[in-house]
Design a protein around this motif. Structure first.
Motif, PDB file in Angstrom:
ATOM      1  N   ALA A   1      65.101 -17.043 -15.815  1.00 38.45           N
ATOM      2  CA  ALA A   1      63.719 -16.709 -15.463  1.00 38.45           C
ATOM      3  C   ALA A   1      62.872 -16.539 -16.727  1.00 38.45           C
ATOM      4  CB  ALA A   1      63.691 -15.436 -14.620  1.00 38.45           C
ATOM      5  N   ALA A   2      63.390 -15.784 -17.704  1.00 39.98           N
ATOM      6  CA  ALA A   2      62.626 -15.529 -18.931  1.00 39.98           C
ATOM      7  C   ALA A   2      62.435 -16.809 -19.751  1.00 39.98           C
ATOM      8  CB  ALA A   2      63.318 -14.448 -19.769  1.00 39.98           C
ATOM      9  N   ALA A   3      63.397 -17.731 -19.667  1.00 44.30           N
ATOM     10  CA  ALA A   3      63.286 -18.980 -20.422  1.00 44.30           C
ATOM     11  C   ALA A   3      62.468 -20.023 -19.666  1.00 44.30           C
ATOM     12  CB  ALA A   3      64.682 -19.529 -20.731  1.00 44.30           C
ATOM     13  N   GLY A   4      62.149 -19.719 -18.400  1.00 47.18           N
ATOM     14  CA  GLY A   4      61.378 -20.656 -17.596  1.00 47.18           C
ATOM     15  C   GLY A   4      62.170 -21.902 -17.233  1.00 47.18           C
ATOM     16  N   VAL A   5      63.475 -21.738 -17.041  1.00 48.14           N
ATOM     17  CA  VAL A   5      64.319 -22.868 -16.618  1.00 48.14           C
ATOM     18  C   VAL A   5      65.099 -22.432 -15.373  1.00 48.14           C
ATOM     19  CG1 VAL A   5      64.549 -23.732 -18.979  1.00 48.14           C
ATOM     20  CG2 VAL A   5      66.309 -22.221 -18.042  1.00 48.14           C
ATOM     21  N   SER A   6      65.769 -23.386 -14.744  1.00 45.74           N
ATOM     22  CA  SER A   6      66.543 -23.056 -13.545  1.00 45.74           C
ATOM     23  C   SER A   6      67.881 -22.421 -13.945  1.00 45.74           C
ATOM     24  CB  SER A   6      66.815 -24.326 -12.736  1.00 45.74           C
ATOM     25  OG  SER A   6      67.701 -25.155 -13.464  1.00 45.74           O
ATOM     26  N   ILE A   7      68.474 -21.719 -12.996  1.00 47.13           N
ATOM     27  CA  ILE A   7      69.804 -21.155 -13.225  1.00 47.13           C
ATOM     28  C   ILE A   7      70.792 -22.275 -13.553  1.00 47.13           C
ATOM     29  CG2 ILE A   7      71.725 -19.991 -12.050  1.00 47.13           C
ATOM     30  CD1 ILE A   7      69.699 -18.251 -10.628  1.00 47.13           C
ATOM     31  N   GLY A   8      70.629 -23.395 -12.847  1.00 45.38           N
ATOM     32  CA  GLY A   8      71.503 -24.547 -13.098  1.00 45.38           C
ATOM     33  C   GLY A   8      71.402 -25.048 -14.534  1.00 45.38           C
ATOM     34  N   ALA A   9      70.185 -24.996 -15.099  1.00 42.83           N
ATOM     35  CA  ALA A   9      70.010 -25.460 -16.473  1.00 42.83           C
ATOM     36  C   ALA A   9      70.761 -24.561 -17.454  1.00 42.83           C
ATOM     37  CB  ALA A   9      68.517 -25.491 -16.817  1.00 42.83           C
ATOM     38  N   VAL A  10      70.744 -23.240 -17.192  1.00 43.46           N
ATOM     39  CA  VAL A  10      71.512 -22.328 -18.052  1.00 43.46           C
ATOM     40  C   VAL A  10      73.008 -22.611 -17.889  1.00 43.46           C
ATOM     41  CG1 VAL A  10      72.116 -19.909 -18.498  1.00 43.46           C
ATOM     42  CG2 VAL A  10      69.739 -20.524 -17.997  1.00 43.46           C
ATOM     43  N   GLN A  11      73.407 -22.790 -16.631  1.00 46.20           N
ATOM     44  CA  GLN A  11      74.835 -23.016 -16.361  1.00 46.20           C
ATOM     45  C   GLN A  11      75.320 -24.361 -16.918  1.00 46.20           C
ATOM     46  OE1 GLN A  11      74.566 -22.306 -12.162  1.00 46.20           O
ATOM     47  NE2 GLN A  11      75.430 -20.228 -12.330  1.00 46.20           N
ATOM     48  N   HIS A  12      74.388 -25.281 -17.089  1.00 46.27           N
ATOM     49  CA  HIS A  12      74.751 -26.561 -17.702  1.00 46.27           C
ATOM     50  C   HIS A  12      75.263 -26.322 -19.134  1.00 46.27           C
ATOM     51  CE1 HIS A  12      74.555 -30.727 -18.961  1.00 46.27           C
ATOM     52  NE2 HIS A  12      73.805 -30.372 -19.975  1.00 46.27           N
ATOM     53  N   HIS A  13      74.665 -25.334 -19.820  1.00 52.78           N
ATOM     54  CA  HIS A  13      75.070 -25.062 -21.198  1.00 52.78           C
ATOM     55  C   HIS A  13      76.208 -24.053 -21.284  1.00 52.78           C
ATOM     56  CE1 HIS A  13      71.983 -27.405 -23.181  1.00 52.78           C
ATOM     57  NE2 HIS A  13      71.165 -27.016 -22.237  1.00 52.78           N
ATOM     58  N   PHE A  14      76.201 -23.094 -20.357  1.00 53.52           N
ATOM     59  CA  PHE A  14      77.203 -22.025 -20.425  1.00 53.52           C
ATOM     60  C   PHE A  14      77.858 -21.862 -19.062  1.00 53.52           C
ATOM     61  CE2 PHE A  14      73.631 -20.965 -23.269  1.00 53.52           C
ATOM     62  CZ  PHE A  14      74.280 -21.140 -24.483  1.00 53.52           C
ATOM     63  N   ALA A  15      79.166 -22.089 -19.023  1.00 52.48           N
ATOM     64  CA  ALA A  15      79.890 -22.032 -17.751  1.00 52.48           C
ATOM     65  C   ALA A  15      79.896 -20.606 -17.184  1.00 52.48           C
ATOM     66  CB  ALA A  15      81.319 -22.533 -17.941  1.00 52.48           C
ATOM     67  N   THR A  16      79.922 -19.612 -18.082  1.00 54.72           N
ATOM     68  CA  THR A  16      79.977 -18.224 -17.620  1.00 54.72           C
ATOM     69  C   THR A  16      79.002 -17.375 -18.435  1.00 54.72           C
ATOM     70  OG1 THR A  16      81.642 -17.599 -19.251  1.00 54.72           O
ATOM     71  CG2 THR A  16      82.458 -18.450 -17.135  1.00 54.72           C
ATOM     72  N   LYS A  17      78.733 -16.191 -17.914  1.00 50.17           N
ATOM     73  CA  LYS A  17      77.887 -15.248 -18.646  1.00 50.17           C
ATOM     74  C   LYS A  17      78.537 -14.879 -19.983  1.00 50.17           C
ATOM     75  CE  LYS A  17      76.286 -10.505 -18.461  1.00 50.17           C
ATOM     76  NZ  LYS A  17      76.157  -9.272 -17.694  1.00 50.17           N
ATOM     77  N   ASP A  18      79.857 -14.683 -19.969  1.00 52.16           N
ATOM     78  CA  ASP A  18      80.563 -14.316 -21.207  1.00 52.16           C
ATOM     79  C   ASP A  18      80.395 -15.393 -22.283  1.00 52.16           C
ATOM     80  OD1 ASP A  18      81.343 -11.910 -20.237  1.00 52.16           O
ATOM     81  OD2 ASP A  18      83.423 -12.456 -19.826  1.00 52.16           O
ATOM     82  N   GLU A  19      80.429 -16.635 -21.865  1.00 51.26           N
ATOM     83  CA  GLU A  19      80.256 -17.739 -22.816  1.00 51.26           C
ATOM     84  C   GLU A  19      78.839 -17.695 -23.419  1.00 51.26           C
ATOM     85  OE1 GLU A  19      80.610 -22.123 -21.794  1.00 51.26           O
ATOM     86  OE2 GLU A  19      82.605 -21.393 -21.284  1.00 51.26           O
ATOM     87  N   MET A  20      77.881 -17.414 -22.564  1.00 49.25           N
ATOM     88  CA  MET A  20      76.493 -17.319 -23.002  1.00 49.25           C
ATOM     89  C   MET A  20      76.329 -16.158 -23.995  1.00 49.25           C
ATOM     90  SD  MET A  20      73.132 -16.890 -20.506  1.00 49.25           S
ATOM     91  CE  MET A  20      73.518 -15.221 -19.932  1.00 49.25           C
ATOM     92  N   LEU A  21      76.980 -15.020 -23.701  1.00 50.65           N
ATOM     93  CA  LEU A  21      76.895 -13.858 -24.595  1.00 50.65           C
ATOM     94  C   LEU A  21      77.505 -14.178 -25.954  1.00 50.65           C
ATOM     95  CD1 LEU A  21      77.868 -10.890 -22.223  1.00 50.65           C
ATOM     96  CD2 LEU A  21      75.626 -11.315 -23.250  1.00 50.65           C
ATOM     97  N   ALA A  22      78.653 -14.826 -25.947  1.00 48.46           N
ATOM     98  CA  ALA A  22      79.335 -15.150 -27.208  1.00 48.46           C
ATOM     99  C   ALA A  22      78.457 -16.075 -28.047  1.00 48.46           C
ATOM    100  CB  ALA A  22      80.698 -15.782 -26.928  1.00 48.46           C
ATOM    101  N   PHE A  23      77.845 -17.062 -27.393  1.00 48.80           N
ATOM    102  CA  PHE A  23      76.971 -17.986 -28.124  1.00 48.80           C
ATOM    103  C   PHE A  23      75.790 -17.227 -28.739  1.00 48.80           C
ATOM    104  CE2 PHE A  23      73.535 -21.003 -28.634  1.00 48.80           C
ATOM    105  CZ  PHE A  23      74.164 -22.100 -29.186  1.00 48.80           C
TER     106      PHE A  23
END
Lengths: 196, 196
Positions: free
Chosen positions: A30-52
């Motif tokens: 929401a804050a990045a103005g993209v879809s949830i799917g777009a975030v998930q395209h880059h990061f399979a899980t929340k933990d992966e996103m946090l590590a990045f």
């Protein structure tokens, strides 16, 4: 900046302004103005996103440190480098808040722990090298000064990193008790004792 | 132990084992074997429950410190008191993990920040008093030792607390790099320099 980096920036801003516990794939999308799917395209899980995002934060600090050119005084070099790690302005304050939150979480998250370990190892190597130069320049207690332990580059780098982390940790929780001027005075005091 | 204290205990255990981000009214109720309503009877919000649990944790540490009787050596007193704050056994390791997580969150949570401020103020008063005794006993650099700053009880208590918080913060994230023996050696090293 890649899409993944942009997402990491947004995540870092949420963490700095509202805390790591408010970070979720949904919030970040929401804050990045993209879809949830777009975030998930880059990061399979929340933990992966946090590590990045954690890596993104420490690399930004690392880039500032890498730009640093040693001068002729190891003592001044130390003071200048370590100031880059302390929350002395709004940018570093936000960065430090996020760093403390990530490092706290590293206790129970192996991916974050690996990043923290790697970052600290690099910092320790740099500090050890500068302390070795300081010792070779005759700074720090030599043998025969009685009870005072002589400068030991590796051990004293470990202690010095703990001092900077402790000042950061305390200042992030209590910015009023530890404003920038107080933090630099405490760091200088520590360095004077170490390098007398 | 009151029902509220029992809930705080359960919350602390979840935070120590899985992290503060896994704490919710639902999780705490399930782990405590009570209904969500029973938890809500004691705590109107999750934030209220967190603040109560943080106070619970720092009071447990505080009780250990309050039981401490000063001996004849301020240096030994300091070493003994400060060891109580470091993650030197499984109990203190769990306590420190939770402390670091709460203090990290205090940056953005005024209720937690107030508890952290109060706790640190008490610790600072105690450390200042012990350092004053140390100075009166002739420890620490007096004036006229050149570049080395003389012992200043208040300022050096602030620095000492940052050292202990930094060692705790670093050891919580990297227990293998900073095992108990290493932590006590680093603390002793710092105290020797301070009180030479």
């Amino acid at each position: 900046m890649s899409r993944a980096d942009e997402i990491a920036e947004v995540l870092t801003r949420i963490a700095a302004e509202r805390g790591l516990e408010h970070v979720s794939v949904r919030e970040v999308a929401a804050a990045a103005g993209v879809s949830i799917g777009a975030v998930q395209h880059h990061f399979a899980t929340k933990d992966e996103m946090l590590a990045f995002a954690f890596r993104h934060v420490v690399e930004r600090t690392g880039a500032r440190l890498a730009a640093f050119r040693p001068g002729r005084s190891p003592e001044r070099d130390l003071a200048r480098v370590l100031r880059e790690l302390l929350p002395l302005d709004e940018t570093r304050r936000a960065e430090c808040r996020v760093y403390v939150a990530f490092a706290a979480r590293a206790a129970l998250d192996p991916a974050l722990a690996a990043i923290q370990r790697e970052t600290q190892a690099q910092l320790l190597d740099g500090l050890t090298e500068t302390l070795r130069r300081a010792r070779d320049a005759g700074l720090g207690a030599g043998p025969g000064t009685g009870r005072v332990p002589p400068l030991d580059p590796r051990t004293d780098a470990t202690l010095l990193l703990a001092v900077v982390d402790g000042l950061t940790f305390d200042a992030v929780a209590e910015p009023d008790r530890l404003p920038p001027r107080r933090l630099t005075a405490l760091l200088d005091r520590y360095l004077k004792r170490l390098l007398r």
